[in-house]
Enzyme design. Structure first.
Site, mmCIF file in Angstrom:
data_model
loop_
_atom_site.group_PDB
_atom_site.id
_atom_site.type_symbol
_atom_site.label_atom_id
_atom_site.label_comp_id
_atom_site.label_asym_id
_atom_site.label_seq_id
_atom_site.Cartn_x
_atom_site.Cartn_y
_atom_site.Cartn_z
ATOM 1 N N GLY A 57 0.770 -1.236 0.000
ATOM 2 C CA GLY A 57 0.000 0.000 0.000
ATOM 3 C C GLY A 57 0.800 1.283 0.000
ATOM 4 O O GLY A 57 0.334 2.309 -0.480
ATOM 5 N N GLU A 102 3.993 4.010 6.189
ATOM 6 C CA GLU A 102 2.718 3.265 6.078
ATOM 7 C C GLU A 102 1.724 4.056 5.237
ATOM 8 O O GLU A 102 1.744 5.291 5.236
ATOM 9 C CB GLU A 102 2.119 3.070 7.470
ATOM 10 C CG GLU A 102 2.282 1.675 8.046
ATOM 11 C CD GLU A 102 1.408 0.624 7.389
ATOM 12 O OE1 GLU A 102 1.109 0.724 6.182
ATOM 13 O OE2 GLU A 102 1.027 -0.331 8.082
ATOM 14 N N ASP A 149 -5.453 2.049 10.533
ATOM 15 C CA ASP A 149 -6.872 1.898 10.845
ATOM 16 C C ASP A 149 -7.022 1.589 12.335
ATOM 17 O O ASP A 149 -7.186 2.476 13.148
ATOM 18 C CB ASP A 149 -7.455 0.797 9.945
ATOM 19 C CG ASP A 149 -8.946 0.606 10.142
ATOM 20 O OD1 ASP A 149 -9.528 1.289 10.991
ATOM 21 O OD2 ASP A 149 -9.529 -0.240 9.443
ATOM 22 N N ARG A 169 -5.105 0.778 -6.758
ATOM 23 C CA ARG A 169 -3.797 1.278 -6.291
ATOM 24 C C ARG A 169 -3.195 2.293 -7.250
ATOM 25 O O ARG A 169 -2.416 3.157 -6.873
ATOM 26 C CB ARG A 169 -2.794 0.129 -6.172
ATOM 27 C CG ARG A 169 -3.066 -0.848 -5.066
ATOM 28 C CD ARG A 169 -1.834 -1.719 -4.836
ATOM 29 N NE ARG A 169 -2.147 -2.955 -4.146
ATOM 30 C CZ ARG A 169 -2.300 -3.062 -2.828
ATOM 31 N NH1 ARG A 169 -2.198 -1.997 -2.063
ATOM 32 N NH2 ARG A 169 -2.568 -4.221 -2.273
HETATM 33 P P1 IMP Z 1 -4.715 -1.785 10.877
HETATM 34 O O1 IMP Z 1 -3.867 -2.890 11.416
HETATM 35 O O2 IMP Z 1 -6.164 -1.959 11.265
HETATM 36 O O3 IMP Z 1 -4.210 -0.411 11.293
HETATM 37 O O4 IMP Z 1 -4.736 -1.928 9.295
HETATM 38 C C1 IMP Z 1 -3.875 -1.243 8.480
HETATM 39 C C2 IMP Z 1 -3.858 -1.852 7.077
HETATM 40 O O5 IMP Z 1 -5.187 -2.169 6.624
HETATM 41 C C3 IMP Z 1 -3.319 -0.837 6.076
HETATM 42 O O6 IMP Z 1 -1.916 -0.929 5.928
HETATM 43 C C4 IMP Z 1 -4.071 -1.174 4.813
HETATM 44 O O7 IMP Z 1 -3.391 -2.178 4.100
HETATM 45 C C5 IMP Z 1 -5.392 -1.744 5.303
HETATM 46 N N1 IMP Z 1 -6.461 -0.703 5.288
HETATM 47 C C6 IMP Z 1 -7.053 -0.143 6.359
HETATM 48 N N2 IMP Z 1 -7.984 0.754 5.986
HETATM 49 C C7 IMP Z 1 -7.991 0.770 4.631
HETATM 50 C C8 IMP Z 1 -8.743 1.529 3.643
HETATM 51 O O8 IMP Z 1 -9.600 2.385 3.933
HETATM 52 N N3 IMP Z 1 -8.449 1.263 2.338
HETATM 53 C C9 IMP Z 1 -7.509 0.349 1.957
HETATM 54 N N4 IMP Z 1 -6.788 -0.369 2.847
HETATM 55 C C10 IMP Z 1 -7.022 -0.167 4.187
#
Ligand code: IMP
Length: 175
Positions: free
Chosen positions: A45, A99, A103, A165
Site C-alpha cells: 500500500g 505506512e 486503521d 492502487r
Molecule cells: P490496521 O492494522 O487496522 O491499522 O490496518 C492497516 C492496514 O489495513 C493498512 O496498511 C491497509 O493495508 C489496510 N487498510 C485499512 N484501511 C484501509 C482503507 O480504507 N483502504 C484500503 N486499505 C485499508
C-alpha cells in the site's frame, strides 16, 4: 467511480496529497538533519507515498522495502504478524516506517514492537492517512498526512480487493 460492488467519490486530490507529502519530507529532513535514517516502506500500500516522500529526502539514507505477513498463531491474540524482506541490520539504527494508512493500529503496533526487539535506536512512523480508531488508541505516529474518519479509501497505493492502487487521487467509498 465504481470498483466491483462499491461506489467511490474523489476525496483528496493529487495536488493536496503532493503538498502534504512535501511538508512531511521537510519535517523529516529537519528532524534527522544530523542522522542517516533507514526508511522502511510497508508494501504494497505505501509504494506511491514512499516513492514521492523519499524523492524529497535530502539526507544520506537507506531504504528497505518490507511486507507484513500474517499467520495463525497460538497466542491469545489469535493472529501473529511478522515483517518479511528485511535485508538491513537495524541494530542501533534510526528507523522511519512508511505506512499508507493506519486503521486499528494493530499492524503498526506489532511492527514497532518487532523493530524495537531488533535493537533499533529509534523507531518513528510516517503515515499518509490515519483513521479514527488509531487516534483513540493513542499509538504514536510522528508524521501524519491526513486525519480521516472511519471511511474506506482507495487510490495512491491503497486498494479495494487489489484494485485502485494505480489512481493518483484518493477516493472514499459512498453508500
Ligand atoms: P490496521 O492494522 O487496522 O491499522 O490496518 C492497516 C492496514 O489495513 C493498512 O496498511 C491497509 O493495508 C489496510 N487498510 C485499512 N484501511 C484501509 C482503507 O480504507 N483502504 C484500503 N486499505 C485499508
Amino acid at each position: 467511480m465504481k470498483i466491483k460492488d462499491l461506489s467511490f467519490k474523489k476525496f483528496i486530490a493529487k495536488s493536496k496529497v503532493q503538498q502534504k507529502v512535501a511538508l512531511l519530507a521537510e519535517q523529516i529532513n529537519a528532524d534527522y538533519a544530523d542522522k542517516s535514517p533507514i526508511f522502511l516502506p510497508i508494501l504494497n500500500g505505501s509504494f506511491m507515498f514512499a516513492s514521492d516522500l523519499i524523492k524529497q529526502i535530502t539526507l544520506p539514507s537507506k531504504i528497505s522495502f518490507v511486507k507484513v505477513s500474517s499467520y495463525a498463531g497460538t497466542t491469545s491474540s489469535g493472529q501473529l504478524k511478522t515483517l518479511i524482506g528485511l535485508e538491513e541490520s537495524l541494530f542501533n539504527q534510526h528507523i522511519v516506517i512508511i505506512e499508507d494508512i493506519i486503521d486499528t493500529g494493530l499492524t503498526l503496533q506489532k511492527i514497532v514492537e518487532e523493530l524495537q526487539g531488533l535493537g533499533a535506536k529509534s523507531v518513528e512512523v510516517a503515515a499518509l492517512l490515519r483513521k479514527q480508531p488509531a487516534r483513540e488508541k493513542m499509538i504514536e505516529v510522528k508524521y501524519v498526512g491526513f486525519e480521516i474518519d472511519n471511511e474506506f479509501v482507495v487510490g495512491y497505493g491503497l486498494d479495494y480487493d487489489g484494485l485502485g492502487r494505480n489512481l493518483e487521487d484518493i477516493y472514499q467509498s459512498i453508500v
